[in-house]
Design a protein around this motif. Structure first.
Motif, PDB file in Angstrom:
ATOM      1  N   THR A 110       0.831  -1.196   0.000  1.00  0.00           N
ATOM      2  CA  THR A 110       0.000   0.000   0.000  1.00  0.00           C
ATOM      3  C   THR A 110       0.872   1.255   0.000  1.00  0.00           C
ATOM      4  O   THR A 110       1.839   1.350   0.759  1.00  0.00           O
ATOM      5  N   LEU A 111       0.556   2.182  -0.882  1.00  0.00           N
ATOM      6  CA  LEU A 111       1.243   3.460  -1.083  1.00  0.00           C
ATOM      7  C   LEU A 111       2.568   3.338  -1.834  1.00  0.00           C
ATOM      8  O   LEU A 111       3.274   4.326  -2.003  1.00  0.00           O
ATOM      9  N   GLN A 112       2.893   2.142  -2.313  1.00  0.00           N
ATOM     10  CA  GLN A 112       4.042   1.990  -3.208  1.00  0.00           C
ATOM     11  C   GLN A 112       3.704   2.672  -4.533  1.00  0.00           C
ATOM     12  O   GLN A 112       2.596   2.540  -5.046  1.00  0.00           O
ATOM     13  N   SER A 113       4.659   3.417  -5.104  1.00  0.00           N
ATOM     14  CA  SER A 113       4.347   4.195  -6.297  1.00  0.00           C
ATOM     15  C   SER A 113       5.438   4.096  -7.351  1.00  0.00           C
ATOM     16  O   SER A 113       6.598   3.823  -7.042  1.00  0.00           O
ATOM     17  N   LYS A 114       5.040   4.330  -8.593  1.00  0.00           N
ATOM     18  CA  LYS A 114       5.963   4.408  -9.716  1.00  0.00           C
ATOM     19  C   LYS A 114       5.644   5.672 -10.492  1.00  0.00           C
ATOM     20  O   LYS A 114       4.492   5.944 -10.798  1.00  0.00           O
ATOM     21  N   GLU A 115       6.682   6.448 -10.809  1.00  0.00           N
ATOM     22  CA  GLU A 115       6.472   7.748 -11.445  1.00  0.00           C
ATOM     23  C   GLU A 115       6.666   7.658 -12.955  1.00  0.00           C
ATOM     24  O   GLU A 115       7.573   7.001 -13.453  1.00  0.00           O
ATOM     25  N   TYR A 116       5.776   8.354 -13.672  1.00  0.00           N
ATOM     26  CA  TYR A 116       5.885   8.493 -15.123  1.00  0.00           C
ATOM     27  C   TYR A 116       5.873   9.978 -15.460  1.00  0.00           C
ATOM     28  O   TYR A 116       5.085  10.747 -14.897  1.00  0.00           O
ATOM     29  N   LYS A 117       6.728  10.377 -16.392  1.00  0.00           N
ATOM     30  CA  LYS A 117       6.774  11.759 -16.855  1.00  0.00           C
ATOM     31  C   LYS A 117       6.720  11.776 -18.376  1.00  0.00           C
ATOM     32  O   LYS A 117       7.444  11.024 -19.030  1.00  0.00           O
ATOM     33  N   PHE A 118       5.866  12.633 -18.930  1.00  0.00           N
ATOM     34  CA  PHE A 118       5.766  12.782 -20.377  1.00  0.00           C
ATOM     35  C   PHE A 118       5.002  14.067 -20.691  1.00  0.00           C
ATOM     36  O   PHE A 118       4.416  14.695 -19.782  1.00  0.00           O
ATOM     37  N   ASP A 119       5.039  14.462 -21.934  1.00  0.00           N
ATOM     38  CA  ASP A 119       4.338  15.677 -22.376  1.00  0.00           C
ATOM     39  C   ASP A 119       3.058  15.310 -23.108  1.00  0.00           C
ATOM     40  O   ASP A 119       3.023  14.377 -23.912  1.00  0.00           O
ATOM     41  N   VAL A 120       2.002  16.057 -22.817  1.00  0.00           N
ATOM     42  CA  VAL A 120       0.754  15.968 -23.567  1.00  0.00           C
ATOM     43  C   VAL A 120       0.507  17.352 -24.140  1.00  0.00           C
ATOM     44  O   VAL A 120       0.068  18.258 -23.427  1.00  0.00           O
ATOM     45  N   GLY A 121       0.836  17.526 -25.412  1.00  0.00           N
ATOM     46  CA  GLY A 121       0.785  18.863 -25.995  1.00  0.00           C
ATOM     47  C   GLY A 121       1.797  19.748 -25.283  1.00  0.00           C
ATOM     48  O   GLY A 121       2.978  19.415 -25.180  1.00  0.00           O
ATOM     49  N   SER A 122       1.333  20.869 -24.743  1.00  0.00           N
ATOM     50  CA  SER A 122       2.219  21.803 -24.044  1.00  0.00           C
ATOM     51  C   SER A 122       2.267  21.549 -22.536  1.00  0.00           C
ATOM     52  O   SER A 122       2.899  22.298 -21.799  1.00  0.00           O
ATOM     53  N   ILE A 123       1.605  20.475 -22.077  1.00  0.00           N
ATOM     54  CA  ILE A 123       1.516  20.185 -20.651  1.00  0.00           C
ATOM     55  C   ILE A 123       2.528  19.111 -20.261  1.00  0.00           C
ATOM     56  O   ILE A 123       2.590  18.040 -20.883  1.00  0.00           O
ATOM     57  N   ARG A 124       3.332  19.392 -19.251  1.00  0.00           N
ATOM     58  CA  ARG A 124       4.256  18.407 -18.696  1.00  0.00           C
ATOM     59  C   ARG A 124       3.513  17.633 -17.614  1.00  0.00           C
ATOM     60  O   ARG A 124       3.087  18.205 -16.600  1.00  0.00           O
ATOM     61  N   VAL A 125       3.322  16.337 -17.830  1.00  0.00           N
ATOM     62  CA  VAL A 125       2.537  15.507 -16.926  1.00  0.00           C
ATOM     63  C   VAL A 125       3.451  14.607 -16.098  1.00  0.00           C
ATOM     64  O   VAL A 125       4.327  13.928 -16.642  1.00  0.00           O
ATOM     65  N   SER A 126       3.258  14.627 -14.790  1.00  0.00           N
ATOM     66  CA  SER A 126       3.936  13.694 -13.884  1.00  0.00           C
ATOM     67  C   SER A 126       2.858  12.900 -13.160  1.00  0.00           C
ATOM     68  O   SER A 126       1.961  13.478 -12.538  1.00  0.00           O
ATOM     69  N   ILE A 127       2.928  11.578 -13.282  1.00  0.00           N
ATOM     70  CA  ILE A 127       1.925  10.704 -12.666  1.00  0.00           C
ATOM     71  C   ILE A 127       2.619   9.735 -11.715  1.00  0.00           C
ATOM     72  O   ILE A 127       3.586   9.071 -12.095  1.00  0.00           O
ATOM     73  N   TRP A 128       2.109   9.663 -10.499  1.00  0.00           N
ATOM     74  CA  TRP A 128       2.570   8.657  -9.536  1.00  0.00           C
ATOM     75  C   TRP A 128       1.505   7.564  -9.477  1.00  0.00           C
ATOM     76  O   TRP A 128       0.437   7.743  -8.884  1.00  0.00           O
ATOM     77  N   ASP A 129       1.786   6.449 -10.151  1.00  0.00           N
ATOM     78  CA  ASP A 129       0.903   5.283 -10.150  1.00  0.00           C
ATOM     79  C   ASP A 129       1.094   4.594  -8.801  1.00  0.00           C
ATOM     80  O   ASP A 129       2.150   4.031  -8.522  1.00  0.00           O
ATOM     81  N   THR A 130       0.050   4.636  -7.964  1.00  0.00           N
ATOM     82  CA  THR A 130       0.203   4.281  -6.552  1.00  0.00           C
ATOM     83  C   THR A 130      -0.738   3.153  -6.152  1.00  0.00           C
ATOM     84  O   THR A 130      -1.919   3.156  -6.506  1.00  0.00           O
ATOM     85  N   VAL A 131      -0.203   2.198  -5.406  1.00  0.00           N
ATOM     86  CA  VAL A 131      -0.988   1.045  -4.962  1.00  0.00           C
ATOM     87  C   VAL A 131      -1.930   1.451  -3.842  1.00  0.00           C
ATOM     88  O   VAL A 131      -1.514   2.067  -2.855  1.00  0.00           O
ATOM     89  N   GLY A 132      -3.188   1.110  -4.000  1.00  0.00           N
ATOM     90  CA  GLY A 132      -4.167   1.383  -2.960  1.00  0.00           C
ATOM     91  C   GLY A 132      -4.368   0.175  -2.052  1.00  0.00           C
ATOM     92  O   GLY A 132      -3.659  -0.830  -2.142  1.00  0.00           O
ATOM     93  N   LEU A 133      -5.336   0.277  -1.181  1.00  0.00           N
ATOM     94  CA  LEU A 133      -5.698  -0.831  -0.306  1.00  0.00           C
ATOM     95  C   LEU A 133      -6.360  -1.934  -1.118  1.00  0.00           C
ATOM     96  O   LEU A 133      -7.119  -1.662  -2.051  1.00  0.00           O
ATOM     97  N   GLU A 134      -6.074  -3.194  -0.767  1.00  0.00           N
ATOM     98  CA  GLU A 134      -6.711  -4.330  -1.432  1.00  0.00           C
ATOM     99  C   GLU A 134      -7.914  -4.837  -0.643  1.00  0.00           C
ATOM    100  O   GLU A 134      -8.747  -5.567  -1.154  1.00  0.00           O
TER     101      GLU A 134
END
Length: 253
Positions: free
Chosen positions: A38-62
């Motif tokens: 729980t709360l373990q995360s993996k980060e992704y960074k990429f551009d969508v048009g002119s927007i710089r997107v950072s996403i933390w894909d995070t494990v929730g409760l099972e």
């Protein structure tokens, strides 16, 4: 412009597919999710048009509650996530990924853990409902189920009904419509209300909040035992760990 997003949900709901929907290409490997802490995360960074997107894909409760053995590991992962969010300037948006079936107590617990505990009800949250490829009109699921979601006390600033399965039908296909729906959630937020707080205070609130979601609370680490765990598992110095313990006591009073 940039936007920082925490994407969370149970194992197997399709979080990686949602990352790829947002990116418009494959940046996250889509495979059967391996159960994580729980709360373990993996980060992704990429551009969508002119927007710089950072996403933390995070494990929730099972399950509605985490076991006693999962309490300290969850604190450790929370500390890593907090540090990364602080380095990035904070968080703009929560995306809660749920599978298109009935809403459960685990759904409610994940909402509370991320929206109320992690982000102090200060960050907009939107729902992404996945596995809707069998729906003739994916939005029909929301029409049928939004009252059930509200019944569980889950309030959201927006939603997207999606499928993560490409169909090669372009913008008019279900996959194209899914991408448009998810991107529209991002476009509503301009980064002006980015949420952050001091690392120690943030962790103290999460540690206190995690108690609520831990089965057999009488057996969890506390006092000197918890303080030692903060030093050993999170790498905190003794003074910082002590300050966090004091903050936790103040917040409990």
């Amino acid at each position: 412009m940039s936007i920082n997003i925490i994407l969370f949900g149970e194992t197997g709901v399709g979080k990686s597919s949602v990352v790829n929907l947002i990116a418009g290409r494959t940046v996250a490997e889509v495979s059967p999710d391996v159960e994580g802490c729980t709360l373990q995360s993996k980060e992704y960074k990429f551009d969508v048009g002119s927007i710089r997107v950072s996403i933390w894909d995070t494990v929730g409760l099972e399950e509605p509650e985490v076991g006693v053995d999962g309490y300290i590991p969850a604190i450790e992962k929370a500390w890593l996530l907090i540090k990364r969010l602080r380095e990035a300037g904070g968080v703009d948006l929560l995306l809660f990924c749920i599978r298109a079936n009935r809403v459960t107590m685990t759904t409610q617990s994940n909402y509370r853990l991320f929206y109320e505990v992690l982000c102090g009800q200060q960050v907009p949250i939107a729902l992404v409902i996945t596995h809707l490829e069998r729906e003739v009109d994916m939005e029909d699921w929301w029409t049928r189920n939004h009252k059930s979601i509200e019944k569980y006390g889950i309030k959201c600033a927006g939603h997207a009904c999606v499928t993560g399965i490409p169909d090669n039908r372009g913008p008019e296909g279900k996959y194209g419509k899914s991408q448009k729906a998810v991107l529209s959630l991002l476009q509503q937020h301009d980064g002006s209300g980015r949420y952050t707080m001091p690392e120690g205070d943030w962790l103290a609130r999460i540690i206190n909040g995690l108690k609520t979601f831990t089965a057999g609370r009488a057996g969890i680490s506390k006092g000197k035992s918890l303080q030692k765990a903060l030093v050993k598992r999170c790498g905190l110095d003794a003074d910082t760990a002590q300050k966090i313990m004091v903050t936790m006591t103040e917040n409990d009073s």
